[in-house]
Design a protein around this motif. Sequence first.
Motif, short mmCIF file in Angstrom:
data_model
loop_
_atom_site.label_atom_id
_atom_site.label_comp_id
_atom_site.label_asym_id
_atom_site.label_seq_id
_atom_site.Cartn_x
_atom_site.Cartn_y
_atom_site.Cartn_z
N TYR A 49 54.64 7.86 62.13
CA TYR A 49 55.34 8.85 62.95
C TYR A 49 56.47 9.54 62.19
O TYR A 49 57.41 10.03 62.79
CB TYR A 49 55.87 8.19 64.22
CG TYR A 49 54.77 7.63 65.09
CD1 TYR A 49 53.86 8.48 65.72
CD2 TYR A 49 54.61 6.26 65.26
CE1 TYR A 49 52.84 7.96 66.50
CE2 TYR A 49 53.60 5.73 66.04
CZ TYR A 49 52.71 6.60 66.66
OH TYR A 49 51.70 6.08 67.43
N SER A 84 51.51 17.01 66.01
CA SER A 84 50.60 15.92 65.65
C SER A 84 51.19 15.10 64.51
O SER A 84 51.65 15.65 63.51
CB SER A 84 49.25 16.51 65.23
OG SER A 84 48.38 15.50 64.78
N ASP A 118 48.11 11.47 66.06
CA ASP A 118 48.57 11.17 67.41
C ASP A 118 49.41 12.34 67.92
O ASP A 118 50.27 12.85 67.20
CB ASP A 118 49.43 9.90 67.42
CG ASP A 118 48.61 8.64 67.28
OD1 ASP A 118 47.38 8.72 67.43
OD2 ASP A 118 49.20 7.57 67.02
N ARG A 119 49.17 12.76 69.14
CA ARG A 119 49.93 13.85 69.73
C ARG A 119 51.33 13.35 70.14
O ARG A 119 51.51 12.20 70.54
CB ARG A 119 49.21 14.39 70.96
CG ARG A 119 47.84 14.98 70.66
CD ARG A 119 47.97 16.34 69.98
NE ARG A 119 46.66 16.92 69.70
CZ ARG A 119 45.96 17.64 70.57
NH1 ARG A 119 46.43 17.82 71.79
NH2 ARG A 119 44.80 18.15 70.23
N SER A 179 52.73 14.03 72.74
CA SER A 179 52.69 13.70 74.16
C SER A 179 52.49 12.22 74.41
O SER A 179 52.85 11.71 75.47
CB SER A 179 51.57 14.49 74.84
OG SER A 179 50.31 14.21 74.23
N THR A 180 51.94 11.50 73.42
CA THR A 180 51.71 10.06 73.59
C THR A 180 52.87 9.23 73.06
O THR A 180 52.91 8.02 73.31
CB THR A 180 50.43 9.62 72.86
OG1 THR A 180 50.61 9.75 71.45
CG2 THR A 180 49.24 10.45 73.31
N ASN A 181 53.80 9.85 72.33
CA ASN A 181 54.94 9.12 71.78
C ASN A 181 56.10 10.08 71.58
O ASN A 181 56.47 10.41 70.45
CB ASN A 181 54.58 8.44 70.46
CG ASN A 181 55.58 7.36 70.07
OD1 ASN A 181 56.75 7.41 70.47
ND2 ASN A 181 55.14 6.38 69.30
N ARG A 182 56.66 10.55 72.67
CA ARG A 182 57.76 11.52 72.60
C ARG A 182 58.99 10.92 71.92
O ARG A 182 59.76 11.63 71.28
CB ARG A 182 58.10 12.03 74.00
CG ARG A 182 57.02 12.91 74.60
CD ARG A 182 57.41 13.41 75.99
NE ARG A 182 56.37 14.23 76.58
CZ ARG A 182 56.26 15.54 76.41
NH1 ARG A 182 57.14 16.17 75.65
NH2 ARG A 182 55.30 16.22 77.01
#
Length: 216
Positions: free
Chosen positions: A132, A162, A167-168, A170-173
């Motif tokens: 990330y 991304s 991973d978007r 939206s899945t790990n703000r």
Amino acid sequence: MTKRPIASLAILALALPAAGSAAMPGAQSWEIGPVIRGKNYSQGMPAAPYPTRGGGWAFDFPAPDAAAGHVHYVTFDPGSLHGKSRLVVRYRIDAAPGTRFVPQQYPDRTATVALYMQRRGDSWTAKGAYQYYRWYAPVATMNALAPGEAEMIVRLDDPDWSSVMADRASTNRAALAAALDDIGRIGLVFGSAGGRGHGVFATRPARFTLLSFEIR
């Protein structure tokens, strides 16, 4: 992929930054890379772009084939982006008639330019938390490389950013927010869909000129 034309292709001067936006650093503050463990992956390129009139910068694409090199990342260190909301970038491409832009890794795909940011201290392993640390702008904001002027506008809180492992946001703000607080590099990546920073070359002489890079 979208490309938004600008009214005049003759404008060379850099537009003044909007109120509240961060000033774009000079050409020597940008790095053509990436440089990972001493190796520069932008083969055949100078370490930095060269300055142009009005405060922008430019570089020439390697040509006429991959043996001449390829440009991957052109980035700078902006410091924290905490409190900032979007990126607004304008650029121009000049090219000889008949020029094709070719992705180094996937030559059968369309060559693109996209926005990119990277958290400080990245190990470049994409393992564990480091998956990330690198973020690529939403696919819808990528531009195909073609002669003329264009712009890219991306919200920093867009859920379609991304990570390097696709991973978007939206899945790990929380991971995106942590990166924005401690950004070490931001800028442009050249490649294609599925290999956004994996390099591009041109088949004939071509030049990329950055007109403005605003962090608002």
